[in-house]
Design a protein around this motif. Structure first.
Motif, short mmCIF file in Angstrom:
data_model
loop_
_atom_site.label_atom_id
_atom_site.label_comp_id
_atom_site.label_asym_id
_atom_site.label_seq_id
_atom_site.Cartn_x
_atom_site.Cartn_y
_atom_site.Cartn_z
N ASN A 212 20.73 5.51 -1.87
CA ASN A 212 21.33 6.63 -2.62
C ASN A 212 22.48 7.25 -1.84
OD1 ASN A 212 19.58 6.28 -4.73
ND2 ASN A 212 18.31 8.08 -4.29
N ALA B 31 13.81 5.36 -10.47
CA ALA B 31 14.86 5.31 -9.45
C ALA B 31 15.27 3.88 -9.13
CB ALA B 31 14.38 6.01 -8.18
N VAL C 175 10.67 4.33 -0.51
CA VAL C 175 11.34 5.63 -0.69
C VAL C 175 12.41 5.80 0.38
CG1 VAL C 175 11.04 8.14 -0.66
CG2 VAL C 175 9.35 6.70 -1.82
N THR C 176 12.08 5.42 1.62
CA THR C 176 13.06 5.50 2.70
C THR C 176 14.28 4.62 2.41
OG1 THR C 176 11.29 5.94 4.29
CG2 THR C 176 13.38 5.16 5.19
N ASN D 46 0.85 -1.20 0.00
CA ASN D 46 0.00 0.00 0.00
C ASN D 46 0.88 1.25 0.00
OD1 ASN D 46 0.89 0.35 2.64
ND2 ASN D 46 -1.00 -0.40 3.56
N SER D 47 0.23 2.40 0.17
CA SER D 47 0.98 3.67 0.09
C SER D 47 2.04 3.75 1.19
CB SER D 47 0.01 4.85 0.19
OG SER D 47 -0.73 4.79 1.40
N GLY D 48 1.74 3.15 2.35
CA GLY D 48 2.75 3.13 3.41
C GLY D 48 3.97 2.34 2.99
N ILE E 157 1.96 0.81 -10.41
CA ILE E 157 2.15 1.71 -9.27
C ILE E 157 3.57 2.29 -9.27
CG2 ILE E 157 2.37 1.74 -6.74
CD1 ILE E 157 -0.18 0.07 -6.62
N LEU F 201 15.27 3.71 -0.51
CA LEU F 201 15.96 4.33 -1.65
C LEU F 201 16.85 5.50 -1.19
CD1 LEU F 201 16.11 4.11 -4.73
CD2 LEU F 201 13.98 5.42 -4.86
N VAL F 202 16.35 6.27 -0.25
CA VAL F 202 17.15 7.38 0.28
C VAL F 202 18.44 6.84 0.90
CG1 VAL F 202 17.24 9.16 2.10
CG2 VAL F 202 15.20 8.95 0.66
N ILE G 263 4.98 1.99 -0.10
CA ILE G 263 5.71 2.81 -1.08
C ILE G 263 6.60 3.80 -0.33
CG2 ILE G 263 5.45 4.54 -2.90
CD1 ILE G 263 2.78 3.08 -3.58
N GLY G 264 6.07 4.36 0.74
CA GLY G 264 6.88 5.27 1.57
C GLY G 264 8.11 4.56 2.13
N THR H 5 4.16 6.37 -9.58
CA THR H 5 4.92 7.09 -8.55
C THR H 5 6.32 7.49 -9.04
OG1 THR H 5 5.71 4.98 -7.68
CG2 THR H 5 3.73 5.91 -6.67
N ARG H 6 6.68 7.00 -10.23
CA ARG H 6 8.00 7.20 -10.85
C ARG H 6 9.11 6.48 -10.09
NH1 ARG H 6 8.08 13.32 -13.12
NH2 ARG H 6 9.67 12.38 -14.45
N LEU H 7 8.71 5.54 -9.25
CA LEU H 7 9.73 4.71 -8.59
C LEU H 7 10.53 3.93 -9.63
CD1 LEU H 7 8.09 3.15 -5.40
CD2 LEU H 7 10.23 4.45 -5.49
#
Lengths: 115, 153
Positions: A75, A102, A68-69, A60-62, A93, A71-72, A64-65, A97-99
């Motif tokens: 990176n 990345a 992102v974490t 879910n969206s959580g 999805i 990925l940070v 995806i968050g 989200t353009r994931l």
């Protein structure tokens, strides 16, 4: 409490790459499992990470968050992230989200490791 | 010109869930059961599952403040070639609800999230908006209803 089960197993694919086999759910509650797997891959000396979503049941969206974490952190350590095993829905999805810009998406493990 | 016949919505399901994190999974399962007879293509069904999950999570967390004593009310309708899911919480006149609406007005941007300019989270409403064919938010007193419309084909 949220009843979410995430399993994230780390294996070393070669000298530079670690694969994180993700199964179950990827939600906000997945943070301990995902970050622990990331740290284990770091300890293995991984310069590149491949996320295996073949066993993914729900994201879910959580979740995806959480990615992102992750990925940070990757990176920050200049570790490229790749993924394979996503269903058509979750690929959509990633595109929305353009994931996918990345995290490089592959069809299977062989191409992910070759990439 | 004769008016176009518009079939009245047929209610497929009506249920309530306590506002407990994780209960969006129960909402997804019950909505899936209720639309089984509509034979949605797999891609549309997957989208429906995602948007119902996200909207129910928002209702539980932001509308009802994760209070188990407050119910999330969910209705599912079939209307012609559309399925409509109405999700109601009690966030219509709460400060938390209004603040949430403002916060959610910001479009998530991956580049900004990666640079630390935005929080990593905050994708729920974005996913809903991109996956449904229509979304309407109405309030009546404390009741706030998000009505999601998706074509069946």
């Amino acid at each position: 409490m949220e009843n979410s089960v995430t399993c994230a197993q780390v294996r070393k694919a070669d000298g530079l790459t670690s694969v994180i086999d993700i199964s179950g759910d990827v939600t906000a509650a997945s943070e301990p499992a995902l970050m622990s797997a990331y740290e284990q891959a770091e300890q293995q000396g991984a310069r590149r990470l491949v996320l295996n979503f073949t066993g993914l049941e729900y994201m879910n969206s959580g979740g995806i968050g959480m990615l992102v974490t992750l990925l940070v952190r990757a990176n920050r350590h200049r570790q490229p992230l790749a993924a394979y095993g996503l269903s058509a829905h979750y690929r959509e999805i990633f595109e929305l989200t353009r994931l996918d810009e990345a995290i490089t998406i592959y069809d299977d493990e062989r191409s992910a490791l070759a990439g | 010109m004769s008016p176009v016949a518009c079939p009245a919505p047929r209610r497929l399901a009506h249920f309530t869930l306590p506002s407990v994190p994780g209960n969006e999974r129960a909402a997804i399962a019950q909505v899936c059961d209720s639309v089984a007879g509509l034979n949605l293509p797999r891609g549309r069904l997957e989208r429906l599952k995602t948007v119902v999950g996200e909207a129910t999570m928002n209702a539980i967390e932001h509308g009802n403040g994760n209070r188990p004593d407050l119910a999330v009310d969910i209705e599912v309708f079939a209307a012609g070639a559309e399925v409509i899911v109405a999700i109601t919480d009690r966030g219509g006149c709460s400060d938390a609800g209004r603040l949430d609406e403002r916060a959610r007005g910001e479009v998530p941007d991956l580049a900004r999230k990666l640079s630390g300019d935005q929080e990593p989270a905050g994708w729920g409403l974005f996913l809903i908006r991109h996956m449904v064919d229509g979304m309407e938010v109405t309030t009546s007193g404390e009741r706030r209803t998000v009505r999601l419309t998706m074509r069946t084909q």
